[in-house]
Design an enzyme around this catalytic site. Sequence first.
Site, PDB file in Angstrom:
ATOM      1  N   LYS A 156       0.853  -1.200   0.000  1.00 49.60           N
ATOM      2  CA  LYS A 156       0.000   0.000   0.000  1.00 49.60           C
ATOM      3  C   LYS A 156       0.886   1.247   0.000  1.00 49.60           C
ATOM      4  O   LYS A 156       1.870   1.319   0.739  1.00 49.60           O
ATOM      5  CB  LYS A 156      -0.914  -0.014   1.227  1.00 49.60           C
ATOM      6  N   SER A 213      -9.813   2.138   2.411  1.00 50.27           N
ATOM      7  CA  SER A 213      -8.937   2.897   1.555  1.00 50.27           C
ATOM      8  C   SER A 213      -7.954   2.028   0.771  1.00 50.27           C
ATOM      9  O   SER A 213      -7.469   2.430  -0.281  1.00 50.27           O
ATOM     10  CB  SER A 213      -8.142   3.908   2.395  1.00 50.27           C
ATOM     11  N   SER A 249      -9.977  -0.273   6.621  1.00 49.47           N
ATOM     12  CA  SER A 249      -9.370  -0.199   5.286  1.00 49.47           C
ATOM     13  C   SER A 249      -8.642  -1.444   4.807  1.00 49.47           C
ATOM     14  O   SER A 249      -8.214  -1.503   3.658  1.00 49.47           O
ATOM     15  CB  SER A 249      -8.404   0.978   5.214  1.00 49.47           C
TER      16      SER A 249
HETATM   17  N1  GLN Z   1     -13.238   4.191   5.495  1.00 50.36           N
HETATM   18  C1  GLN Z   1     -12.708   4.688   6.740  1.00 50.36           C
HETATM   19  C2  GLN Z   1     -12.389   6.143   6.616  1.00 50.36           C
HETATM   20  O1  GLN Z   1     -12.688   6.698   5.618  1.00 50.36           O
HETATM   21  C3  GLN Z   1     -11.526   3.877   7.150  1.00 50.36           C
HETATM   22  C4  GLN Z   1     -10.248   4.354   6.641  1.00 50.36           C
HETATM   23  C5  GLN Z   1      -9.074   3.523   7.028  1.00 50.36           C
HETATM   24  O2  GLN Z   1      -9.193   2.487   7.690  1.00 50.36           O
HETATM   25  N2  GLN Z   1      -7.921   4.018   6.658  1.00 50.36           N
HETATM   26  O3  GLN Z   1     -11.877   6.750   7.501  1.00 50.36           O
END
Ligand code: GLN
Length: 505
Positions: free
Chosen positions: A84, A159, A183
């Site tokens: 990532k 994400s 994410s």
């Molecule tokens: N979808 C969540 C957010 O927008 C989680 C993001 C994440 O785990 N980095 O914050």
Amino acid sequence: MSDLTRKTAAELAELMTSGQASSVEITQAHLDRIAAVDGAVHAFLHVDTEGALAQAKAVDDKRTAAKKSGEQLSPLAGVPLALKDVLTQEGVPTTAGSKILEGWKPPYDSTVVKRLKAAGIVILGKTNMDEFAMGSSTENSAYGTTHNPWDLARIPGGSGGGSSAAISAYEAPLAIGTDTGGSIRQPGAFTGTVGVKPTYGGTSRYGLIALASSLDTPGPCARTTLDAALLHEAIAGYDPMDSTSINQPVPAVVEAARNGDVAGLRIGVVKELGGEGYQSGVEARFHEAVELLTKLGAEVVEVSCPHFEYALPAYYLILPSEASSNLAKFDAMRYGLRVGDDGTNSAETVTSLTREAGFGAEVKRRIILGTHALSSGYYDAYYGQAQKVRTLIARDFAKAYEQVDVLVSPATPTTAFAIGDRIDDPIAMYKNDLCTIPSNLAGNAAASFPCGLADEDGLPVGFHVMAPVMRDDLLYKVGAALESALAEQWGGVLMTKAPELEVTR
Ligand code: GLN
């Protein structure tokens, strides 16, 4: 397509140990696959062809030398992986999905990358993500959306959509994600793959571009439970460079993944995570999986976690507060982009022009929210209250774990949605994380395992397991039990049901 890209990481390791394939061959097969399908999937932001082949060659040489010396190579030596783009890798472009870091090459390796390299794992490249990991679809990436390999018109989750899409498209057998609110798990659920959020502090945050420091957790993505466990073991463990790192032995995750015996295991179904607002196919597959675990000897009870309903609002105060502080360092002076530096503007103007041009809409929204929540006069009402909710959620977990060993729920309320569907509705987007956020707030271990396809759209459904701090092994035990029972029904892992991707290049 080369056969090698269909193998699991464990199988690839076996092929290398027995001398049937080299890491260079395996790496090249995955690079070819990326060249063939990534035009359609867009999982990668950067493919490090030369670097990956050089790493592969080094592992092959080491293996040849080890044959003579008798030295043991790490279990995943020579296996390729997708990283990532939020973790630093020395000399390799790292953007966190943001324009503000375009062209930045980190001068050091994150601890996760150091450990991957030490284990001989070959890093193929950097994967797409929502900007600074804010989002649930990868649509917030400054570099275009990733497409779900199960249906290219749909999002792969976020994400870390790029990491999960890469393994789901057979571009890599393994990937690293980071989980702040879901994410790793939500993209895992949406792509029919395994995604594990280790215990907070179980994997190091050193060199992870911070979103919310009290929540961020790097973890493994894979197509099988065993592969995820092998990768988990390679990256986990105490790191003095991270002040929140837990100085305890890594839970026996590989052993648990090899022995999915759930007889006598007490499983709590969280009452508050299901029902209204959940897609019927998601609920159906979830309940069937619970039924299956009962047949395998687990004791299933319903458990109430009454404060989980406040997790989402608390998260959207805590996360933006921490993010607004963490992102203050992008001031145009130290990293990446600099706009308006023409000799006439003040440093302050350059900073604000750069932030205006370099940050996307969701990042700006959260910086504004967080700065407001931390401002004097509002601090207690927002951030202070949210921290209290966090304590209540941790107590819900503690109470539940007095009755059961693990908790379960669907990983997400719905399956993968269409690209464009929720991008203009932040609240609808945030609701993706209803089931995953509580574990981040409490620092628990949690994971999503594939449990079938929803009838109405034929898309993957994720089974969510939550375990106490430093009991990550329990996740793998449940995941392995489910995986082998379902493999009997399906004749393989869920991924074998994914449609073939058309080769575009
Ligand atoms: N979808 C969540 C957010 O927008 C989680 C993001 C994440 O785990 N980095 O914050």
